[in-house]
Scaffold this motif. Structure first.
Motif, PDB file in Angstrom:
ATOM      1  N   UNK A  45      35.997  39.188  45.216  1.00 29.92           N
ATOM      2  CA  UNK A  45      35.081  38.274  45.902  1.00 29.92           C
ATOM      3  C   UNK A  45      35.385  38.223  47.394  1.00 29.92           C
ATOM      4  N   UNK A  46      34.484  37.598  48.139  1.00 28.39           N
ATOM      5  CA  UNK A  46      34.619  37.550  49.590  1.00 28.39           C
ATOM      6  C   UNK A  46      35.814  36.728  50.062  1.00 28.39           C
ATOM      7  N   UNK A  47      36.366  35.879  49.209  1.00 27.39           N
ATOM      8  CA  UNK A  47      37.513  35.069  49.609  1.00 27.39           C
ATOM      9  C   UNK A  47      38.765  35.391  48.790  1.00 27.39           C
ATOM     10  N   UNK A  48      38.791  36.574  48.170  1.00 32.09           N
ATOM     11  CA  UNK A  48      39.943  36.969  47.355  1.00 32.09           C
ATOM     12  C   UNK A  48      41.113  37.384  48.247  1.00 32.09           C
ATOM     13  N   UNK A  49      42.295  37.501  47.628  1.00 28.87           N
ATOM     14  CA  UNK A  49      43.464  37.993  48.342  1.00 28.87           C
ATOM     15  C   UNK A  49      43.154  39.344  48.985  1.00 28.87           C
ATOM     16  N   UNK A  50      43.554  39.493  50.235  1.00 30.68           N
ATOM     17  CA  UNK A  50      43.302  40.741  50.951  1.00 30.68           C
ATOM     18  C   UNK A  50      44.323  41.795  50.536  1.00 30.68           C
ATOM     19  N   UNK A  51      43.851  42.899  50.006  1.00 32.03           N
ATOM     20  CA  UNK A  51      44.696  44.032  49.665  1.00 32.03           C
ATOM     21  C   UNK A  51      44.484  45.132  50.706  1.00 32.03           C
ATOM     22  N   UNK A  52      45.026  46.310  50.471  1.00 31.54           N
ATOM     23  CA  UNK A  52      44.915  47.392  51.449  1.00 31.54           C
ATOM     24  C   UNK A  52      43.461  47.737  51.740  1.00 31.54           C
ATOM     25  N   UNK A  53      42.642  47.756  50.697  1.00 29.28           N
ATOM     26  CA  UNK A  53      41.212  48.036  50.837  1.00 29.28           C
ATOM     27  C   UNK A  53      40.462  47.135  49.858  1.00 29.28           C
ATOM     28  N   UNK A  54      39.184  46.962  50.116  1.00 30.45           N
ATOM     29  CA  UNK A  54      38.307  46.222  49.192  1.00 30.45           C
ATOM     30  C   UNK A  54      37.435  47.252  48.490  1.00 30.45           C
ATOM     31  N   UNK A  55      37.722  47.462  47.215  1.00 24.64           N
ATOM     32  CA  UNK A  55      37.121  48.585  46.508  1.00 24.64           C
ATOM     33  C   UNK A  55      35.806  48.225  45.833  1.00 24.64           C
ATOM     34  N   UNK A  56      35.010  49.272  45.618  1.00 25.76           N
ATOM     35  CA  UNK A  56      33.807  49.187  44.797  1.00 25.76           C
ATOM     36  C   UNK A  56      33.906  50.280  43.734  1.00 25.76           C
ATOM     37  N   UNK A  57      33.771  49.884  42.469  1.00 20.62           N
ATOM     38  CA  UNK A  57      33.910  50.822  41.355  1.00 20.62           C
ATOM     39  C   UNK A  57      32.555  51.040  40.683  1.00 20.62           C
ATOM     40  N   UNK A  58      32.261  52.294  40.351  1.00 26.15           N
ATOM     41  CA  UNK A  58      31.019  52.580  39.626  1.00 26.15           C
ATOM     42  C   UNK A  58      31.256  53.509  38.443  1.00 26.15           C
ATOM     43  N   UNK A  59      32.389  54.191  38.407  1.00 28.78           N
ATOM     44  CA  UNK A  59      32.693  55.114  37.313  1.00 28.78           C
ATOM     45  C   UNK A  59      32.818  54.352  35.998  1.00 28.78           C
TER      46      UNK A  59
END
Length: 713
Positions: A542-556
């Motif tokens: 979500x837009x206010x989640x913990x910040x990790x190295x990248x914000x991923x999008x999964x479709x596989x």
């Protein structure tokens, strides 16, 4: 005898910081001599203060090789001492923190070309990885470095070659950012659906069913896609592949013939030797596939299999509160599969002579055993029960009436099951996950609707109420995990998408507008918190989640359909149900966002392909206007629900004030009403509506005309 997870804080031997956690996986490691930390700022602050790299180990409670690495290294005081001196050590349950797992699994795949669990990452105190691997043995073997050699080597590099390590970490981070940046949105050609079908057909195992050689995974979303492709095109080979695969899996050792339910996957191509863990999401997706296959074909064996899977879930995987547990381990008493295996002597100890011979022959038990020792590859005397023919075929061969055969089989199976229950059970991962529960709720609701079974619908409704009442924060935000009275972690995309699917399935099964309202509310919140305004599609966090190295999008679509694939299907369905074209626009934008990935490998995105089939039409909307529960409404609903209509939507609109909720959610139904006091059906295909009818026979004719197959190109 069932092994349960007690709180490790009760043990005086607790030596690390996992004792207060709720995750069964973390509690498994709470007494390791490794000084484990859970993922959190305390660990990162310690690493910065002591100038140490971080050893990140990610796994899950029912992971066989996670157990092996624990016993071999993390329980070993010598290895633990090396790790404690060199690193700050962090344990993560991938099922609790799939966001962390996804990021670092991507790193592992980038660096090694493969991935899996346990996942081993070594990184800086700023979370930047510079080493990745999976299972690592204690000692170096066959040229693969072991923990006893790796840990001192990394420690030496960190102390004396820091610049090289940090440069490597920066390069890895750059590649990670590039890999997850996304691509320019584009169009997915209609031919992608045909390509997905051809790719699956080319990988199909004509002899044993399924796709590829081994290991062989059920991949039920592939089968559902093929069923829907067959329904749309009439292509007989698509249906034949589904029928053969479902039959082969049901006969094989991947299916638990004594206690029901499916194991994780088959290690061979014949579906005989499984990896024995049982996952909730597999039960859900396979129950959906068998239920849909029954509706498409009328084959009774598909209904039997779906019902048996749900029997297992309701018996063994359902909490007192109504939610569904996550998994059962492959191992018991330190051996994989021991709980599920049978020697001929064990069978004869349980059954009288006649029943024993019946079981030995039916389940293909061998005196030497068909289960091989993992190291020597020699028979162990133990057997994996499996069938080589259907129940009907077996009855005919044994010259028994089908009813007589089924009674004998039920009696024999019950005796074997009761005897097996006295064994030491595999560990049960009893945490409740919103996303996996969403899948099982959808499966229960779908089975209840198709089979006309109120027990399944009630179980689905009870589970969704548990999630809705318990697994949300005080401000109404959905949460990801519940265990032992505690909810934890703000929900991810999969939680929202799969629970939306569950609510839509419950609306289909009940016609209760409450479920449709919840589906729209969840979808709107998903759009608000997860949507990528720049390139389209949904982020995993979500837009206010913990910040990790990248914000991923999964479709596989892997072991489960991806959150984006399910969200697209939800948007298409909600657009048809409510008439809100904004949902259709967002569905199109999901497809466009991932067009490059999907076009490269359509068969790796079959749930999205199924959504694309529905989006591209022909569309079919059915509205039943009438009082729920009355005979005339019930008859019309029975006609609709008896047909295989995977691309249709159904609305039930009561007359008068009772229908106000539906009319608010779907304003286009404002003028749909019963006719002369009788329930009426309105059928629309591709936005063209037929005259309404109160006659069930006429309704069936309209549906038959509206669902004629379109020949494939």
């Amino acid at each position: 005898m069932t092994t349960s997870f007690a709180s490790a804080s009760e043990s005086p031997r607790s030596r690390n910081r996992l004792a207060a956690e709720k995750s069964p996986y973390l509690l498994q490691h709470a007494n390791n001599p490794v000084d484990w930390y859970p993922w959190g700022e305390e660990a990162f602050e310690k690493a910065r203060a002591e100038d140490k790299p971080i050893f990140l180990s990610i796994g899950y409670a029912t992971c066989h090789w996670c157990h092996v690495m624990e016993h071999e290294s993390f329980e070993d005081p010598i290895v633990a001492a090396l790790m404690n001196e060199a690193f700050v050590n962090i344990k993560v349950d991938r099922e609790e923190r799939p966001d962390v797992d996804q990021v670092y699994m991507t790193v592992c795949q980038m660096l090694t070309g493969s991935g899996g669990w346990p996942l081993t990452i070594i990184m800086t105190p700023d979370k930047e990885p510079f080493f990745a691997g999976t299972y690592i043995s204690k000692q170096t073997r066959y040229g693969r470095v072991g923990m006893m050699e790796l840990v001192p080597r990394i420690q030496q590099m960190w102390q004396s070659e820091r610049e090289k390590v940090l440069e490597s970490a920066q390069q890895i981070l750059g590649h990670l950012e590039s890999a997850t940046a996304g691509q320019k949105p584009g169009a997915i050609e209609a031919s992608a659906v045909e390509t997905a079908y051809r790719q699956l057909r080319n990988r199909y195992d004509d002899r044993e069913g399924g796709f590829g050689d081994h290991p062989k995974f059920p991949s039920p979303h592939n089968l559902v896609f093929l069923l829907r492709y067959w329904q749309r095109t009439g292509e007989p080979q698509a249906l034949a592949m589904v029928e053969h695969t479902l039959r082969s899996m049901r006969l094989g050792g991947i299916y638990d013939h004594v206690g029901f339910g499916f194991h994780r996957y088959s290690t061979d191509s014949e579906w005989l030797v499984p990896h024995f863990e049982k996952m909730l999401y597999d039960q859900a997706m396979l129950a959906l596939a068998y239920t849909e296959a029954f509706l498409a074909t009328g084959q009774a064996e598909h209904e039997r299999t779906a019902r048996e899977v749900l029997t297992y879930v309701l018996r063994d995987m359902t909490s007192d509160e109504g939610g569904f547990y996550s998994a059962e381990d492959a191992d018991s008493e330190g051996e994989e599969g021991k709980f599920y295996l049978w020697s001929i002597d064990q069978v004869r100890d349980v059954l009288d002579e006649g029943d024993a011979e019946f079981a030995i022959e039916l389940f293909n038990l061998d005196p030497e055993g068909n289960y091989l020792d993992e190291s020597t590859r020699k028979p162990t005397g133990s057997n994996i029960p499996h069938l080589q023919e259907s129940h009907l075929e077996a009855a005919q061969r044994l010259e028994m009436e089908p009813d007589e055969f089924e009674r004998l089989l039920a009696s024999v199976r019950s005796k074997l099951f009761n005897a097996r229950e006295k064994r030491i059970h595999p560990l049960k991962d009893d945490k409740i996950l919103t996303d996996w529960n969403g899948l099982m709720i959808a499966a229960m609701a779908e089975a209840g609707r198709v089979f006309g079974d109120d027990e399944y619908v009630a179980a689905a409704a009870r589970a969704v109420e548990f999630v809705w009442d318990t697994m949300r924060s005080k401000d109404g935000r959905l949460m990801h995990r519940y265990r032992d009275g505690s909810v934890f972690i703000p929900a991810f995309l999969d939680d929202y998408a799969f629970l939306t699917w569950a609510c839509l399935a419950l609306y289909d099964a009940t016609g209760d507008p409450k479920h449709l309202r919840r589906a729209t509310d969840l979808q709107d919140e998903t759009l608000a918190r997860f949507w990528d305004d720049g390139r389209g599609g949904f982020y995993f966090t979500s837009d206010d989640a913990e910040r990790l190295l990248v914000r991923q999008k999964e479709v596989y679509d892997g072991a489960m359909p991806s959150g984006n694939s399910v969200a697209m299907a939800n948007l298409v369905r909600l657009g048809r149900l409510t008439g809100r074209t904004a949902y259709d626009d967002r569905a199109d934008a999901v497809a466009a966002a991932f067009s490059a990935d999907v076009t490269r490998a359509p068969s790796a995105h079959t749930h999205l392909m199924a959504a694309l089939q529905m989006a591209s039409g022909p569309s079919l909307e059915v509205v039943i206007a009438g009082e729920p529960g009355t005979p005339d409404t019930t008859e019309l609903l029975k006609v609709v629900r008896s047909r295989y209509l995977p691309h249709a939507v159904l609305l039930v609109v009561p007359d008068g004030k009772a229908g106000d909720q539906i009319r608010q959610l779907a304003p286009f139904t404002e003028n749909y009403a019963s006719i002369d006091g009788r329930a009426a059906a309105y059928v629309c295909r591709d936005f063209q509506c037929k005259l309404p009818t109160t006659d069930p026979v006429k309704l069936d004719e309209l549906l038959a005309e509206a669902t004629k197959a379109e020949p494939s190109s």
